[in-house]
Design a protein around this motif. Structure first.
Motif, PDB file in Angstrom:
ATOM      1  N   ASN A 199       0.302   5.942   0.443  1.00 39.19           N
ATOM      2  CA  ASN A 199      -0.463   6.363   0.324  1.00 39.19           C
ATOM      3  C   ASN A 199      -0.823   7.661  -0.044  1.00 39.19           C
ATOM      4  O   ASN A 199      -1.396   9.151  -0.013  1.00 39.19           O
ATOM      5  CB  ASN A 199      -0.063   7.390   1.843  1.00 39.19           C
ATOM      6  CG  ASN A 199       0.622   6.547   3.228  1.00 39.19           C
ATOM      7  OD1 ASN A 199      -0.217   5.612   3.505  1.00 39.19           O
ATOM      8  ND2 ASN A 199       2.017   6.931   4.052  1.00 39.19           N
ATOM      9  N   GLU A 200      -0.371   7.183  -1.394  1.00 40.47           N
ATOM     10  CA  GLU A 200      -0.550   8.238  -2.231  1.00 40.47           C
ATOM     11  C   GLU A 200      -1.844   8.628  -3.263  1.00 40.47           C
ATOM     12  O   GLU A 200      -2.281   7.376  -3.175  1.00 40.47           O
ATOM     13  CB  GLU A 200       0.523   8.285  -3.630  1.00 40.47           C
ATOM     14  CG  GLU A 200      -0.138   8.456  -4.708  1.00 40.47           C
ATOM     15  CD  GLU A 200       0.539  10.547  -4.444  1.00 40.47           C
ATOM     16  OE1 GLU A 200       0.562  11.133  -5.304  1.00 40.47           O
ATOM     17  OE2 GLU A 200       2.054  10.628  -3.700  1.00 40.47           O
ATOM     18  N   HIS A 201      -2.863   9.349  -3.223  1.00 40.03           N
ATOM     19  CA  HIS A 201      -3.577   9.058  -4.108  1.00 40.03           C
ATOM     20  C   HIS A 201      -3.892  10.262  -5.084  1.00 40.03           C
ATOM     21  O   HIS A 201      -2.723  11.803  -5.017  1.00 40.03           O
ATOM     22  CB  HIS A 201      -5.063  10.465  -2.784  1.00 40.03           C
ATOM     23  CG  HIS A 201      -4.735   8.554  -1.771  1.00 40.03           C
ATOM     24  ND1 HIS A 201      -5.729   7.915  -1.770  1.00 40.03           N
ATOM     25  CD2 HIS A 201      -4.822   9.394  -0.206  1.00 40.03           C
ATOM     26  CE1 HIS A 201      -5.513   6.720  -0.806  1.00 40.03           C
ATOM     27  NE2 HIS A 201      -4.566   8.132   0.179  1.00 40.03           N
ATOM     28  N   SER A 247       0.922  -0.645  -0.278  1.00 40.77           N
ATOM     29  CA  SER A 247      -0.004   0.017   0.252  1.00 40.77           C
ATOM     30  C   SER A 247       0.397   0.992  -0.012  1.00 40.77           C
ATOM     31  O   SER A 247       1.798   1.670   0.303  1.00 40.77           O
ATOM     32  CB  SER A 247      -1.241  -0.211   1.032  1.00 40.77           C
ATOM     33  OG  SER A 247      -1.713  -0.945   0.715  1.00 40.77           O
ATOM     34  N   LYS A 292     -11.388   9.134  -6.470  1.00 42.56           N
ATOM     35  CA  LYS A 292     -10.375   8.785  -6.054  1.00 42.56           C
ATOM     36  C   LYS A 292      -9.409   7.722  -6.004  1.00 42.56           C
ATOM     37  O   LYS A 292      -9.888   7.064  -5.635  1.00 42.56           O
ATOM     38  CB  LYS A 292     -10.454   9.436  -4.828  1.00 42.56           C
ATOM     39  CG  LYS A 292      -9.405   9.523  -3.328  1.00 42.56           C
ATOM     40  CD  LYS A 292      -9.164  10.522  -2.170  1.00 42.56           C
ATOM     41  CE  LYS A 292      -7.988  10.554  -1.599  1.00 42.56           C
ATOM     42  NZ  LYS A 292      -8.796  10.272  -0.100  1.00 42.56           N
ATOM     43  N   ASN A 351       4.261   3.302  -6.862  1.00 45.61           N
ATOM     44  CA  ASN A 351       3.497   3.816  -7.205  1.00 45.61           C
ATOM     45  C   ASN A 351       2.817   3.291  -8.257  1.00 45.61           C
ATOM     46  O   ASN A 351       2.021   4.421  -9.510  1.00 45.61           O
ATOM     47  CB  ASN A 351       2.833   5.724  -6.749  1.00 45.61           C
ATOM     48  CG  ASN A 351       3.229   5.915  -5.476  1.00 45.61           C
ATOM     49  OD1 ASN A 351       2.195   5.968  -4.864  1.00 45.61           O
ATOM     50  ND2 ASN A 351       4.154   7.022  -5.360  1.00 45.61           N
ATOM     51  N   TRP A 404      -2.838   1.649  -9.849  1.00 44.87           N
ATOM     52  CA  TRP A 404      -3.618   2.454  -9.023  1.00 44.87           C
ATOM     53  C   TRP A 404      -4.949   1.828  -8.968  1.00 44.87           C
ATOM     54  O   TRP A 404      -5.271   0.506  -9.762  1.00 44.87           O
ATOM     55  CB  TRP A 404      -3.968   3.936  -9.423  1.00 44.87           C
ATOM     56  CG  TRP A 404      -4.242   3.338 -10.902  1.00 44.87           C
ATOM     57  CD1 TRP A 404      -5.607   3.957 -11.076  1.00 44.87           C
ATOM     58  CD2 TRP A 404      -3.637   3.495 -12.361  1.00 44.87           C
ATOM     59  NE1 TRP A 404      -6.107   4.190 -12.471  1.00 44.87           N
ATOM     60  CE2 TRP A 404      -4.457   4.225 -13.285  1.00 44.87           C
ATOM     61  CE3 TRP A 404      -2.380   3.082 -12.404  1.00 44.87           C
ATOM     62  CZ2 TRP A 404      -4.248   3.948 -14.518  1.00 44.87           C
ATOM     63  CZ3 TRP A 404      -2.007   3.562 -13.806  1.00 44.87           C
ATOM     64  CH2 TRP A 404      -3.253   3.558 -14.517  1.00 44.87           C
ATOM     65  N   SER A 411      -5.999   5.378  -5.297  1.00 43.07           N
ATOM     66  CA  SER A 411      -4.904   4.864  -4.193  1.00 43.07           C
ATOM     67  C   SER A 411      -4.307   4.167  -5.050  1.00 43.07           C
ATOM     68  O   SER A 411      -4.678   4.401  -5.970  1.00 43.07           O
ATOM     69  CB  SER A 411      -6.092   4.371  -3.276  1.00 43.07           C
ATOM     70  OG  SER A 411      -6.759   4.465  -2.125  1.00 43.07           O
ATOM     71  N   TYR A 412      -2.914   4.020  -4.200  1.00 39.98           N
ATOM     72  CA  TYR A 412      -1.526   3.342  -5.841  1.00 39.98           C
ATOM     73  C   TYR A 412      -1.181   2.706  -4.235  1.00 39.98           C
ATOM     74  O   TYR A 412      -1.643   2.238  -2.820  1.00 39.98           O
ATOM     75  CB  TYR A 412      -0.490   3.940  -5.470  1.00 39.98           C
ATOM     76  CG  TYR A 412      -1.562   5.733  -6.700  1.00 39.98           C
ATOM     77  CD1 TYR A 412      -0.873   5.466  -7.834  1.00 39.98           C
ATOM     78  CD2 TYR A 412      -1.938   6.840  -6.119  1.00 39.98           C
ATOM     79  CE1 TYR A 412      -0.998   6.453  -9.080  1.00 39.98           C
ATOM     80  CE2 TYR A 412      -2.528   7.652  -7.427  1.00 39.98           C
ATOM     81  CZ  TYR A 412      -2.280   7.537  -8.142  1.00 39.98           C
ATOM     82  OH  TYR A 412      -2.700   7.333  -9.798  1.00 39.98           O
ATOM     83  N   TYR A 449      -9.327   2.339  -7.669  1.00 40.79           N
ATOM     84  CA  TYR A 449     -10.375   3.212  -6.986  1.00 40.79           C
ATOM     85  C   TYR A 449     -11.081   2.041  -5.982  1.00 40.79           C
ATOM     86  O   TYR A 449     -12.314   1.730  -6.628  1.00 40.79           O
ATOM     87  CB  TYR A 449     -11.035   3.788  -8.672  1.00 40.79           C
ATOM     88  CG  TYR A 449     -11.119   4.637  -9.323  1.00 40.79           C
ATOM     89  CD1 TYR A 449     -10.938   5.985  -8.860  1.00 40.79           C
ATOM     90  CD2 TYR A 449     -10.087   3.942  -9.911  1.00 40.79           C
ATOM     91  CE1 TYR A 449      -9.769   7.109 -10.144  1.00 40.79           C
ATOM     92  CE2 TYR A 449      -9.228   4.563 -11.276  1.00 40.79           C
ATOM     93  CZ  TYR A 449      -9.138   5.838 -11.139  1.00 40.79           C
ATOM     94  OH  TYR A 449      -8.497   6.630 -12.014  1.00 40.79           O
TER      95      TYR A 449
END
Length: 93
Positions: free
Chosen positions: A39-41, A37, A49, A64, A67, A51-52, A69
């Motif tokens: 913390n990038e969005h 996981s 939104k 990253n 990605w 997530s990566y 959703y």
């Protein structure tokens, strides 16, 4: 379809969904041991939104590079929680 990075298959599926020329892999078809996981969005105007994940293979990290959703907009519900790739990850048949 297969997603390959660092000479390793990190995802494989017969059920990808194509949106904007990206293959989105169901979560159950990614090899979770290679995904960490992030913390990038980011935000897509119509998908919502994102997530990566970082991808870690053979001691190397591609930050990253994947990605998804987690709560896609209504228009993008078919790809909710499906994973797509960039940053050198090759997606091929």
């Amino acid at each position: 379809m297969k997603a390959v990075w660092n000479d390793t298959i990190i995802a494989e599926s017969n059920n990808t969904k194509i949106v904007e020329n990206n293959h989105y892999f169901p979560q159950e078809d990614i090899k979770k041991e290679y995904f960490k996981s992030s913390n990038e969005h980011s935000r897509c105007p119509w998908k919502g939104k994102a997530s990566y994940y970082h991808i870690e293979v053979n001691g190397q990290t591609n930050e990253n590079a994947a990605w998804y959703y987690p709560e896609a907009s209504y228009a993008a519900k078919p790809i909710e929680n499906h994973v797509a790739f960039w940053k050198g990850v090759k997606v091929t048949e």
